[in-house]
Write a protein that holds these residues in place. Structure first.
Motif, PDB file in Angstrom:
ATOM      1  N   VAL A 291      38.954 -16.119 -16.515  1.00  0.00           N
ATOM      2  CA  VAL A 291      38.037 -15.306 -15.705  1.00  0.00           C
ATOM      3  C   VAL A 291      37.013 -16.216 -15.050  1.00  0.00           C
ATOM      4  O   VAL A 291      36.697 -17.305 -15.548  1.00  0.00           O
ATOM      5  N   SER A 292      36.511 -15.778 -13.947  1.00  0.00           N
ATOM      6  CA  SER A 292      35.517 -16.544 -13.206  1.00  0.00           C
ATOM      7  C   SER A 292      34.109 -16.057 -13.558  1.00  0.00           C
ATOM      8  O   SER A 292      33.883 -14.858 -13.784  1.00  0.00           O
ATOM      9  N   ALA A 293      33.193 -17.000 -13.602  1.00  0.00           N
ATOM     10  CA  ALA A 293      31.799 -16.629 -13.874  1.00  0.00           C
ATOM     11  C   ALA A 293      31.244 -15.750 -12.764  1.00  0.00           C
ATOM     12  O   ALA A 293      30.402 -14.874 -13.005  1.00  0.00           O
ATOM     13  N   ASN A 294      31.723 -15.956 -11.534  1.00  0.00           N
ATOM     14  CA  ASN A 294      31.247 -15.145 -10.415  1.00  0.00           C
ATOM     15  C   ASN A 294      31.607 -13.667 -10.597  1.00  0.00           C
ATOM     16  O   ASN A 294      30.862 -12.777 -10.170  1.00  0.00           O
ATOM     17  N   THR A 295      32.764 -13.422 -11.228  1.00  0.00           N
ATOM     18  CA  THR A 295      33.149 -12.034 -11.515  1.00  0.00           C
ATOM     19  C   THR A 295      32.156 -11.385 -12.463  1.00  0.00           C
ATOM     20  O   THR A 295      31.762 -10.233 -12.279  1.00  0.00           O
ATOM     21  N   GLY A 296      31.735 -12.136 -13.480  1.00  0.00           N
ATOM     22  CA  GLY A 296      30.748 -11.614 -14.412  1.00  0.00           C
ATOM     23  C   GLY A 296      29.424 -11.329 -13.734  1.00  0.00           C
ATOM     24  O   GLY A 296      28.792 -10.283 -13.967  1.00  0.00           O
ATOM     25  N   TYR A 297      28.984 -12.250 -12.847  1.00  0.00           N
ATOM     26  CA  TYR A 297      27.748 -12.020 -12.106  1.00  0.00           C
ATOM     27  C   TYR A 297      27.874 -10.799 -11.194  1.00  0.00           C
ATOM     28  O   TYR A 297      26.924 -10.029 -11.016  1.00  0.00           O
ATOM     29  N   GLY A 298      29.077 -10.647 -10.630  1.00  0.00           N
ATOM     30  CA  GLY A 298      29.307  -9.474  -9.777  1.00  0.00           C
ATOM     31  C   GLY A 298      29.210  -8.174 -10.559  1.00  0.00           C
ATOM     32  O   GLY A 298      28.660  -7.180 -10.076  1.00  0.00           O
ATOM     33  N   LEU A 299      29.746  -8.177 -11.782  1.00  0.00           N
ATOM     34  CA  LEU A 299      29.660  -6.977 -12.629  1.00  0.00           C
ATOM     35  C   LEU A 299      28.218  -6.690 -13.035  1.00  0.00           C
ATOM     36  O   LEU A 299      27.804  -5.522 -13.109  1.00  0.00           O
ATOM     37  N   ILE A 300      27.448  -7.744 -13.295  1.00  0.00           N
ATOM     38  CA  ILE A 300      26.030  -7.553 -13.625  1.00  0.00           C
ATOM     39  C   ILE A 300      25.295  -6.933 -12.431  1.00  0.00           C
ATOM     40  O   ILE A 300      24.505  -5.982 -12.574  1.00  0.00           O
TER      41      ILE A 300
END
Length: 245
Positions: free
Chosen positions: A76-85
């Motif tokens: 998974v990409s960290a950007n995906t996590g930031y996007g979910l936040i």
């Protein structure tokens, strides 16, 4: 808010009332109120639609979040996590803001309608009682009839009027005004909930197929079950509205 002042609302309502607008309709009072408060009736629609949109986006957000958490950390990409936040902040802040705006505009309209009705009844009573007891007009100054505390044989404590003589207790007509307000209270919830149920049923159909009918049937059965005690509501309201000394 000067727009909520009776001095501004009453002339507009009286102007419509004295015209031939909706003459002959048994729902004339409702139609005249709607015509007088047309803008105020429409203002809650936009925030309610926004709230509906954010509410329906929650299942998609939760599905994406669960899928993100179920994947291995290396894939998974960290950007995906930031996007979910960011998405969670947007959705929940949007729900809070749209809910606040919707109920603000809606209750503003309700209190304006109440001011129009109370002012109209008050003016009509003053006109009818101009040669009689002026105390009769005081019956229009409050809506509460439920919590009356005896002080002396001739005085009661009313939560809004304070020490009140029995002969000027609030008029039951004002209970009808409160019932009108209660009816208006769910005005925008009716169409919004119908739309939400329809869209949710479609989404369930896409996920579950014909099994989506099961929760719909349960809701219909519960709704029919509520209809049974409704016939006792009017009788109960009459009993509750009688002041006890």
């Amino acid at each position: 808010d000067t727009a909520m002042a009776s001095a501004q609302l009453q002339p507009r309502f009286v102007e419509h009332f004295k015209s031939s607008l909706f003459m002959g309709s048994k729902h004339r009072l409702l139609l005249l109120l709607s015509r007088t408060l047309l803008l105020q009736l429409l203002l809650p629609i936009i925030p309610r639609l926004v709230l509906l949109r954010f509410t329906l986006s929650l299942p998609f957000f939760i599905e994406s979040l669960i899928g993100y958490l179920a994947r291995p950390a290396a894939s998974v990409s960290a950007n995906t996590g930031y996007g979910l936040i960011g998405a969670s902040s947007l959705i929940y802040s949007g729900i809070a803001l749209s809910t606040a705006l919707h109920w603000y505009f809606h209750y503003r309209m309700l209190y304006m309608a109440r001011r129009i009705l109370v002012s109209s009844i008050y003016a009509k009573t003053m006109e009818a009682k101009s040669g009689g007891d002026g105390n009769a007009s005081l019956t229009l100054m409050s809506t509460g009839m439920y919590y009356l505390t005896p002080v002396t044989p001739d005085l009661l404590f009313h939560p809004c009027l304070g020490l009140t003589q029995k002969k000027i207790l609030p008029n039951p007509t004002l209970l009808d005004i409160e019932r009108i307000n209660q009816g208006f209270r769910s005005l925008h919830e009716i169409w919004a909930n119908i739309a939400q149920v329809a869209i949710s049923a479609f989404l369930l159909y896409k996920q579950l197929g014909s099994a989506f009918v099961v929760p719909i049937v349960i809701v219909i059965i519960c709704a029919l079950g509520i209809l049974a005690p409704i016939k006792y509501t009017a009788r109960g309201q009459r009993l509750v509205s009688k002041p006890t000394f």
